[in-house]
Design a protein around this motif. Structure first.
Motif, PDB file in Angstrom:
ATOM      1  N   PRO A  71       0.806  -1.226   0.000  1.00  9.26           N
ATOM      2  CA  PRO A  71       0.000   0.000   0.000  1.00  9.26           C
ATOM      3  C   PRO A  71       0.838   1.276   0.000  1.00  9.26           C
ATOM      4  CG  PRO A  71      -0.882  -1.596   1.565  1.00  9.26           C
ATOM      5  CD  PRO A  71       0.415  -2.149   1.074  1.00  9.26           C
ATOM      6  N   GLU A  72       1.974   1.248   0.731  1.00 12.11           N
ATOM      7  CA  GLU A  72       2.819   2.448   0.795  1.00 12.11           C
ATOM      8  C   GLU A  72       3.358   2.816  -0.587  1.00 12.11           C
ATOM      9  OE1 GLU A  72       2.596   0.241   4.519  1.00 12.11           O
ATOM     10  OE2 GLU A  72       3.440  -0.322   2.560  1.00 12.11           O
ATOM     11  N   ARG A  73       3.859   1.819  -1.313  1.00 13.14           N
ATOM     12  CA  ARG A  73       4.416   2.085  -2.636  1.00 13.14           C
ATOM     13  C   ARG A  73       3.321   2.425  -3.644  1.00 13.14           C
ATOM     14  NH1 ARG A  73       8.920   3.707  -0.987  1.00 13.14           N
ATOM     15  NH2 ARG A  73      10.148   2.151   0.148  1.00 13.14           N
ATOM     16  N   GLU A  74       2.154   1.815  -3.473  1.00  9.75           N
ATOM     17  CA  GLU A  74       1.046   2.099  -4.373  1.00  9.75           C
ATOM     18  C   GLU A  74       0.597   3.550  -4.230  1.00  9.75           C
ATOM     19  OE1 GLU A  74      -2.901  -0.296  -5.928  1.00  9.75           O
ATOM     20  OE2 GLU A  74      -2.252  -0.538  -3.843  1.00  9.75           O
ATOM     21  N   MET A  75       0.610   4.056  -3.010  1.00  9.93           N
ATOM     22  CA  MET A  75       0.254   5.465  -2.771  1.00  9.93           C
ATOM     23  C   MET A  75       1.272   6.403  -3.396  1.00  9.93           C
ATOM     24  SD  MET A  75      -1.133   5.329   1.162  1.00  9.93           S
ATOM     25  CE  MET A  75      -1.337   7.096   1.245  1.00  9.93           C
ATOM     26  N   GLU A  76       2.498   5.931  -3.529  1.00 11.23           N
ATOM     27  CA  GLU A  76       3.557   6.742  -4.145  1.00 11.23           C
ATOM     28  C   GLU A  76       3.519   6.675  -5.668  1.00 11.23           C
ATOM     29  OE1 GLU A  76       7.198   5.326  -2.519  1.00 11.23           O
ATOM     30  OE2 GLU A  76       6.758   6.003  -0.475  1.00 11.23           O
ATOM     31  N   GLY A  77       2.607   5.863  -6.201  1.00 10.15           N
ATOM     32  CA  GLY A  77       2.466   5.758  -7.651  1.00 10.15           C
ATOM     33  C   GLY A  77       3.341   4.704  -8.296  1.00 10.15           C
ATOM     34  N   VAL A  78       3.929   3.826  -7.485  1.00  8.90           N
ATOM     35  CA  VAL A  78       4.771   2.756  -8.022  1.00  8.90           C
ATOM     36  C   VAL A  78       3.876   1.625  -8.524  1.00  8.90           C
ATOM     37  CG1 VAL A  78       6.591   1.075  -7.514  1.00  8.90           C
ATOM     38  CG2 VAL A  78       6.642   3.340  -6.442  1.00  8.90           C
ATOM     39  N   SER A  79       4.118   1.166  -9.749  1.00  2.00           N
ATOM     40  CA  SER A  79       3.303   0.096 -10.340  1.00  2.00           C
ATOM     41  C   SER A  79       4.035  -1.240 -10.273  1.00  2.00           C
ATOM     42  CB  SER A  79       2.976   0.427 -11.797  1.00  2.00           C
ATOM     43  OG  SER A  79       4.146   0.387 -12.588  1.00  2.00           O
ATOM     44  N   SER A  80       3.268  -2.307 -10.421  1.00  2.00           N
ATOM     45  CA  SER A  80       3.855  -3.649 -10.414  1.00  2.00           C
ATOM     46  C   SER A  80       4.798  -3.838 -11.601  1.00  2.00           C
ATOM     47  CB  SER A  80       2.758  -4.709 -10.445  1.00  2.00           C
ATOM     48  OG  SER A  80       1.928  -4.551 -11.572  1.00  2.00           O
ATOM     49  N   LYS A  81       4.486  -3.197 -12.722  1.00  2.00           N
ATOM     50  CA  LYS A  81       5.357  -3.286 -13.898  1.00  2.00           C
ATOM     51  C   LYS A  81       6.743  -2.730 -13.604  1.00  2.00           C
ATOM     52  CE  LYS A  81       2.525  -3.352 -18.081  1.00  2.00           C
ATOM     53  NZ  LYS A  81       2.196  -2.617 -19.310  1.00  2.00           N
ATOM     54  N   GLN A  82       6.795  -1.590 -12.926  1.00  2.00           N
ATOM     55  CA  GLN A  82       8.078  -0.972 -12.597  1.00  2.00           C
ATOM     56  C   GLN A  82       8.916  -1.873 -11.697  1.00  2.00           C
ATOM     57  OE1 GLN A  82       6.280   2.644 -11.006  1.00  2.00           O
ATOM     58  NE2 GLN A  82       7.234   3.856 -12.628  1.00  2.00           N
ATOM     59  N   ILE A  83       8.261  -2.487 -10.735  1.00  2.00           N
ATOM     60  CA  ILE A  83       8.978  -3.365  -9.805  1.00  2.00           C
ATOM     61  C   ILE A  83       9.494  -4.606 -10.522  1.00  2.00           C
ATOM     62  CG2 ILE A  83       8.766  -4.755  -7.708  1.00  2.00           C
ATOM     63  CD1 ILE A  83       6.644  -2.727  -6.761  1.00  2.00           C
ATOM     64  N   ILE A  84       8.680  -5.171 -11.406  1.00  2.00           N
ATOM     65  CA  ILE A  84       9.101  -6.369 -12.146  1.00  2.00           C
ATOM     66  C   ILE A  84      10.274  -6.038 -13.064  1.00  2.00           C
ATOM     67  CG2 ILE A  84       8.389  -8.079 -13.869  1.00  2.00           C
ATOM     68  CD1 ILE A  84       5.533  -7.773 -12.646  1.00  2.00           C
ATOM     69  N   LYS A  85      10.218  -4.874 -13.720  1.00  2.00           N
ATOM     70  CA  LYS A  85      11.351  -4.455 -14.558  1.00  2.00           C
ATOM     71  C   LYS A  85      12.629  -4.340 -13.728  1.00  2.00           C
ATOM     72  CE  LYS A  85       8.818  -1.880 -18.121  1.00  2.00           C
ATOM     73  NZ  LYS A  85       8.524  -0.544 -18.689  1.00  2.00           N
ATOM     74  N   GLN A  86      12.497  -3.810 -12.531  1.00  2.00           N
ATOM     75  CA  GLN A  86      13.644  -3.679 -11.643  1.00  2.00           C
ATOM     76  C   GLN A  86      14.182  -5.050 -11.246  1.00  2.00           C
ATOM     77  OE1 GLN A  86      13.002  -2.062  -7.623  1.00  2.00           O
ATOM     78  NE2 GLN A  86      14.638  -0.589  -8.034  1.00  2.00           N
ATOM     79  N   ILE A  87      13.282  -5.998 -10.989  1.00  2.00           N
ATOM     80  CA  ILE A  87      13.692  -7.361 -10.633  1.00  2.00           C
ATOM     81  C   ILE A  87      14.432  -8.015 -11.801  1.00  2.00           C
ATOM     82  CG2 ILE A  87      12.832  -9.689 -10.154  1.00  2.00           C
ATOM     83  CD1 ILE A  87      10.634  -8.366  -8.455  1.00  2.00           C
ATOM     84  N   ILE A  88      13.917  -7.825 -13.021  1.00  2.00           N
ATOM     85  CA  ILE A  88      14.559  -8.392 -14.207  1.00  2.00           C
ATOM     86  C   ILE A  88      15.971  -7.842 -14.372  1.00  2.00           C
ATOM     87  CG2 ILE A  88      14.462  -8.491 -16.744  1.00  2.00           C
ATOM     88  CD1 ILE A  88      11.401  -8.490 -16.490  1.00  2.00           C
ATOM     89  N   GLU A  89      16.133  -6.545 -14.098  1.00  2.00           N
ATOM     90  CA  GLU A  89      17.455  -5.935 -14.216  1.00  2.00           C
ATOM     91  C   GLU A  89      18.405  -6.396 -13.109  1.00  2.00           C
ATOM     92  OE1 GLU A  89      16.616  -1.813 -14.111  1.00  2.00           O
ATOM     93  OE2 GLU A  89      15.703  -1.755 -16.118  1.00  2.00           O
ATOM     94  N   THR A  90      17.833  -6.783 -11.976  1.00  2.00           N
ATOM     95  CA  THR A  90      18.657  -7.175 -10.828  1.00  2.00           C
ATOM     96  C   THR A  90      19.150  -8.618 -10.921  1.00  2.00           C
ATOM     97  OG1 THR A  90      17.399  -5.644  -9.426  1.00  2.00           O
ATOM     98  CG2 THR A  90      18.739  -7.309  -8.313  1.00  2.00           C
ATOM     99  N   VAL A  91      18.256  -9.515 -11.345  1.00  2.00           N
ATOM    100  CA  VAL A  91      18.615 -10.941 -11.419  1.00  2.00           C
ATOM    101  C   VAL A  91      19.617 -11.158 -12.555  1.00  2.00           C
ATOM    102  CG1 VAL A  91      17.755 -13.283 -11.779  1.00  2.00           C
ATOM    103  CG2 VAL A  91      16.400 -11.643 -10.470  1.00  2.00           C
ATOM    104  N   GLU A  92      20.704 -11.834 -12.237  1.00  2.00           N
ATOM    105  CA  GLU A  92      21.772 -12.032 -13.210  1.00  2.00           C
ATOM    106  C   GLU A  92      21.308 -12.977 -14.320  1.00  2.00           C
ATOM    107  OE1 GLU A  92      26.426 -13.612 -13.428  1.00  2.00           O
ATOM    108  OE2 GLU A  92      25.338 -13.547 -11.503  1.00  2.00           O
ATOM    109  N   ILE A  93      21.592 -12.565 -15.569  1.00  2.00           N
ATOM    110  CA  ILE A  93      21.217 -13.372 -16.741  1.00  2.00           C
ATOM    111  C   ILE A  93      22.251 -14.488 -16.899  1.00  2.00           C
ATOM    112  CG2 ILE A  93      20.840 -13.366 -19.224  1.00  2.00           C
ATOM    113  CD1 ILE A  93      20.134 -10.393 -18.978  1.00  2.00           C
TER     114      ILE A  93
END
Length: 343
Positions: free
Chosen positions: A319-341
């Motif tokens: 809820p805290e991040r949702e109130m800040e306007g953070v979307s699930s898409k943004q978080i998933i993109k960040q996860i994809i960039e973080t996990v080593e290919i």
């Protein structure tokens, strides 16, 4: 003392020349599948301007034996694209308009007493088809939405203690409007999890908007769907679906998918992470993307392409991040960039 012969000189020069022209062949023959995919794109492209990602997602969903939820504001060609896709296949098609007064029996069917035989006879509902278009799925109440649980997961329905199997291929395409909330019923997580993809449809750009107007002007009295020809049979679709299951996935790529899923469960910005069904969905859809690209093996790019449409409707932002306007898409993109290919 004689001079030792060079190792290189013992190699036939013709072999070196041929090595430059080496071509590796697929284990599977994907020529027919690729040709059909391109034909579908061309048929739908006769009417739909742009929206290439949506069309590719729908094709991949069909090849992976999945269902798709299409979300977008009214007028961005959600329904017409699904209808055009269905028309390019020689398969059964049903359209169900979801409304607040729609009952489960209106979808599944009901038992009717036959006076002639003095026994109940089951009358099949519109769900008994190959491709089902559900318009405005979030307008029906929970009990009607729940009627789709079994049929979407197991391709069967149970009524009055009797099980009825549906014919393959079977695919549900559902649309919903993300803006209008009055008179709608939010889909529960269990229902969302039944969809392989959630496809977000955006507005066309300026050039595409001009092209849309130009085509509409040229149509005159002609119906849009009249230009689409049916060419893909149920037998061909089921054969392609079988071929997709045989696409090769290396062990390190299976680990990569698992790491992406586990990362959603450990992310502090997500209240709910992805389930094992999500990892299986990424596996199936990445195989479909590989086959559509003419490869009989999955690459990390196929997995990354599948990750967002598979995951962003299966996770919940805190809820805290949702109130800040953070979307699930943004978080998933960040996860994809973080996990080593994997290499």
């Amino acid at each position: 003392m004689p001079k030792p012969e060079s190792t290189v000189s013992s190699i036939d020069d013709s072999v070196l020349e041929d090595s430059n022209d080496l071509q590796f062949k697929n284990r599977l023959d994907l020529t027919a599948l690729q040709s059909s995919v391109e034909k579908i794109r061309q048929e739908v492209g006769k009417v739909i301007v742009g929206q290439k990602d949506m069309v590719d997602m729908l094709i991949a969903s069909l090849l992976a034996k999945g269902h798709s939820l299409i979300e977008g504001v009214p007028g961005v060609a959600k329904t017409i694209t699904a209808k055009l896709l269905a028309k390019s296949f020689s398969v059964g098609f049903s359209r169900i308009q979801f409304t607040p007064d729609l009952m489960p029996s209106d979808i599944l069917g009901t038992s009717v007493f036959n006076l002639k035989d003095s026994e109940f006879e089951f009358k099949k509902g519109p769900i008994f088809s190959n491709m089902i278009l559900i318009d405005e799925i979030n307008r029906a109440p929970a009990k009607t939405q729940a009627a789709l649980f079994e049929v979407m997961e197991e391709q069967q329905i149970t009524i009055d203690g009797n099980k009825y199997k549906l014919d393959a291929p079977f695919m549900v395409l559902a649309t919903q409007n993300p803006i209008e909330q009055e008179g709608t019923y939010r889909l529960p997580e269990a229902q969302l999890d039944r969809f392989l993809f959630k496809i977000d449809v955006d507005y066309p750009n300026l050039d595409e908007e001009i092209e849309i107007l130009s085509r509409e002007h040229q149509l005159r009295d002609t119906e849009k769907t009249d230009t689409i020809s049916s060419f893909l049979t149920t037998k061909q679709i089921t054969e392609y679906q079988h071929v997709v299951t045989q696409i090769l996935v290396e062990e390190h790529l299976l680990k990569y998918i698992a790491e992406l899923i586990v990362a959603t469960r450990n992310n502090r910005f997500l209240y709910l992470g992805a389930s094992p069904r999500a990892s299986i969905a990424i596996l199936k859809s990445s195989k479909a993307f590989a086959a559509m690209s003419g490869r009989d093996f999955v690459t990390p790019e196929d997995i990354k392409r599948a990750a967002i449409p598979v995951l962003h409707h299966r996770v919940i932002v805190t809820p805290e991040r949702e109130m800040e306007g953070v979307s699930s898409k943004q978080i998933i993109k960040q996860i994809i960039e973080t996990v080593e290919i994997p290499r």
